[in-house]
Design a protein around this motif. Structure first.
Motif, PDB file in Angstrom:
ATOM      1  N   ALA A  56      -4.357   3.945  12.488  1.00  0.00           N
ATOM      2  CA  ALA A  56      -4.579   4.724  11.268  1.00  0.00           C
ATOM      3  C   ALA A  56      -3.739   4.115  10.158  1.00  0.00           C
ATOM      4  CB  ALA A  56      -4.175   6.180  11.490  1.00  0.00           C
ATOM      5  N   LEU A  57      -4.123   4.339   8.917  1.00  0.00           N
ATOM      6  CA  LEU A  57      -3.299   3.905   7.797  1.00  0.00           C
ATOM      7  C   LEU A  57      -2.495   5.114   7.341  1.00  0.00           C
ATOM      8  CD1 LEU A  57      -2.299   1.914   5.738  1.00  0.00           C
ATOM      9  CD2 LEU A  57      -4.354   2.336   4.389  1.00  0.00           C
ATOM     10  N   LEU A  58      -1.204   5.103   7.658  1.00  0.00           N
ATOM     11  CA  LEU A  58      -0.304   6.181   7.302  1.00  0.00           C
ATOM     12  C   LEU A  58       0.409   5.829   6.005  1.00  0.00           C
ATOM     13  CD1 LEU A  58       1.460   6.765  10.741  1.00  0.00           C
ATOM     14  CD2 LEU A  58      -0.553   7.932   9.831  1.00  0.00           C
ATOM     15  N   TYR A  59       0.599   6.830   5.143  1.00  0.00           N
ATOM     16  CA  TYR A  59       1.434   6.702   3.958  1.00  0.00           C
ATOM     17  C   TYR A  59       2.598   7.652   4.156  1.00  0.00           C
ATOM     18  CZ  TYR A  59      -2.335   4.301   1.444  1.00  0.00           C
ATOM     19  OH  TYR A  59      -3.298   3.400   1.035  1.00  0.00           O
ATOM     20  N   LEU A  60       3.804   7.116   4.244  1.00  0.00           N
ATOM     21  CA  LEU A  60       4.987   7.923   4.494  1.00  0.00           C
ATOM     22  C   LEU A  60       5.842   7.996   3.242  1.00  0.00           C
ATOM     23  CD1 LEU A  60       5.942   6.464   7.986  1.00  0.00           C
ATOM     24  CD2 LEU A  60       4.674   8.567   7.499  1.00  0.00           C
ATOM     25  N   ASN A  61       6.217   9.200   2.845  1.00  0.00           N
ATOM     26  CA  ASN A  61       7.093   9.405   1.699  1.00  0.00           C
ATOM     27  C   ASN A  61       8.519   9.123   2.125  1.00  0.00           C
ATOM     28  OD1 ASN A  61       8.899  11.017  -0.131  1.00  0.00           O
ATOM     29  ND2 ASN A  61       6.944  11.259  -1.170  1.00  0.00           N
ATOM     30  N   VAL A  62       9.177   8.223   1.420  1.00  0.00           N
ATOM     31  CA  VAL A  62      10.572   7.871   1.675  1.00  0.00           C
ATOM     32  C   VAL A  62      11.356   8.088   0.381  1.00  0.00           C
ATOM     33  CG1 VAL A  62      10.023   6.221   3.517  1.00  0.00           C
ATOM     34  CG2 VAL A  62      10.139   5.422   1.155  1.00  0.00           C
ATOM     35  N   ASP A  63      12.669   8.178   0.480  1.00  0.00           N
ATOM     36  CA  ASP A  63      13.491   8.402  -0.711  1.00  0.00           C
ATOM     37  C   ASP A  63      13.389   7.251  -1.704  1.00  0.00           C
ATOM     38  OD1 ASP A  63      14.389  10.901   0.118  1.00  0.00           O
ATOM     39  OD2 ASP A  63      16.161  10.071   1.108  1.00  0.00           O
ATOM     40  N   ASP A  64      13.378   6.028  -1.197  1.00  0.00           N
ATOM     41  CA  ASP A  64      13.353   4.840  -2.047  1.00  0.00           C
ATOM     42  C   ASP A  64      12.641   3.731  -1.274  1.00  0.00           C
ATOM     43  OD1 ASP A  64      14.025   2.292  -3.182  1.00  0.00           O
ATOM     44  OD2 ASP A  64      15.811   3.154  -4.108  1.00  0.00           O
ATOM     45  N   VAL A  65      11.474   3.329  -1.748  1.00  0.00           N
ATOM     46  CA  VAL A  65      10.681   2.308  -1.055  1.00  0.00           C
ATOM     47  C   VAL A  65      11.475   1.017  -0.878  1.00  0.00           C
ATOM     48  CG1 VAL A  65       8.688   0.778  -1.314  1.00  0.00           C
ATOM     49  CG2 VAL A  65       8.406   3.214  -1.661  1.00  0.00           C
ATOM     50  N   ARG A  66      12.168   0.580  -1.917  1.00  0.00           N
ATOM     51  CA  ARG A  66      12.906  -0.683  -1.827  1.00  0.00           C
ATOM     52  C   ARG A  66      13.987  -0.610  -0.754  1.00  0.00           C
ATOM     53  NH1 ARG A  66      13.662  -0.493  -8.130  1.00  0.00           N
ATOM     54  NH2 ARG A  66      13.661   1.658  -7.437  1.00  0.00           N
ATOM     55  N   ALA A  67      14.705   0.505  -0.701  1.00  0.00           N
ATOM     56  CA  ALA A  67      15.755   0.667   0.320  1.00  0.00           C
ATOM     57  C   ALA A  67      15.135   0.757   1.713  1.00  0.00           C
ATOM     58  CB  ALA A  67      16.590   1.911   0.022  1.00  0.00           C
ATOM     59  N   ALA A  68      14.009   1.457   1.842  1.00  0.00           N
ATOM     60  CA  ALA A  68      13.353   1.608   3.144  1.00  0.00           C
ATOM     61  C   ALA A  68      12.907   0.249   3.685  1.00  0.00           C
ATOM     62  CB  ALA A  68      12.167   2.562   3.041  1.00  0.00           C
ATOM     63  N   VAL A  69      12.323  -0.571   2.837  1.00  0.00           N
ATOM     64  CA  VAL A  69      11.902  -1.909   3.271  1.00  0.00           C
ATOM     65  C   VAL A  69      13.127  -2.726   3.659  1.00  0.00           C
ATOM     66  CG1 VAL A  69      10.865  -4.087   2.484  1.00  0.00           C
ATOM     67  CG2 VAL A  69       9.724  -1.914   2.003  1.00  0.00           C
TER      68      VAL A  69
END
Length: 122
Positions: A56-69
């Motif tokens: 499945a293509l999941l979209y997960l909300n994170v606090d900060d995309v740059r930090a999460a990556v």
């Protein structure tokens, strides 16, 4: 009505537990093996990692995309680097006056996962 559970394919539950544990910053809530089911809690919605589920293509909300990556395990494939996709003028799809950031990565099982965050527009 609200979403209760979403399933994602995971061939190796230990590997998937490590990847999603790092990404989500939390431990699994349950493991049933056999038959091969691993659960995480996403703020009241169950994420089921299942050996028999389709991708499945999941979209997960994170606090900060740059930090999460940046905190993903070494070797994680980044399909699309963090970037602004939209500035929200109103609250229809996100908070007004905020930029919506997204990035896409491959999880440990080869599934594409979207990461989303919101930051005030400058």
């Amino acid at each position: 009505m609200r979403l209760t559970q979403v399933a994602q394919r995971a061939d190796d539950l230990d590997r998937a537990a490590a990847f999603y544990g790092t990404l989500l910053g939390s431990s699994p809530t349950a493991l049933f093996d056999p038959p091969g089911l691993l659960f995480f809690d996403l703020d009241g919605v169950r994420l089921l990692l299942d050996r028999n589920a389709p991708s499945a293509l999941l979209y997960l909300n994170v606090d900060d995309v740059r930090a999460a990556v940046g905190r993903l395990p070494e070797g994680t494939a980044v399909v699309s680097e963090p970037h602004v996709i939209f500035t929200h003028e109103d609250d229809t799809l996100g908070p007004a006056g905020h930029d919506e950031w997204q990035a896409f990565v491959k999880d440990s099982e080869g599934n594409t996962v979207g990461l989303v965050s919101f930051a005030p527009h400058v």
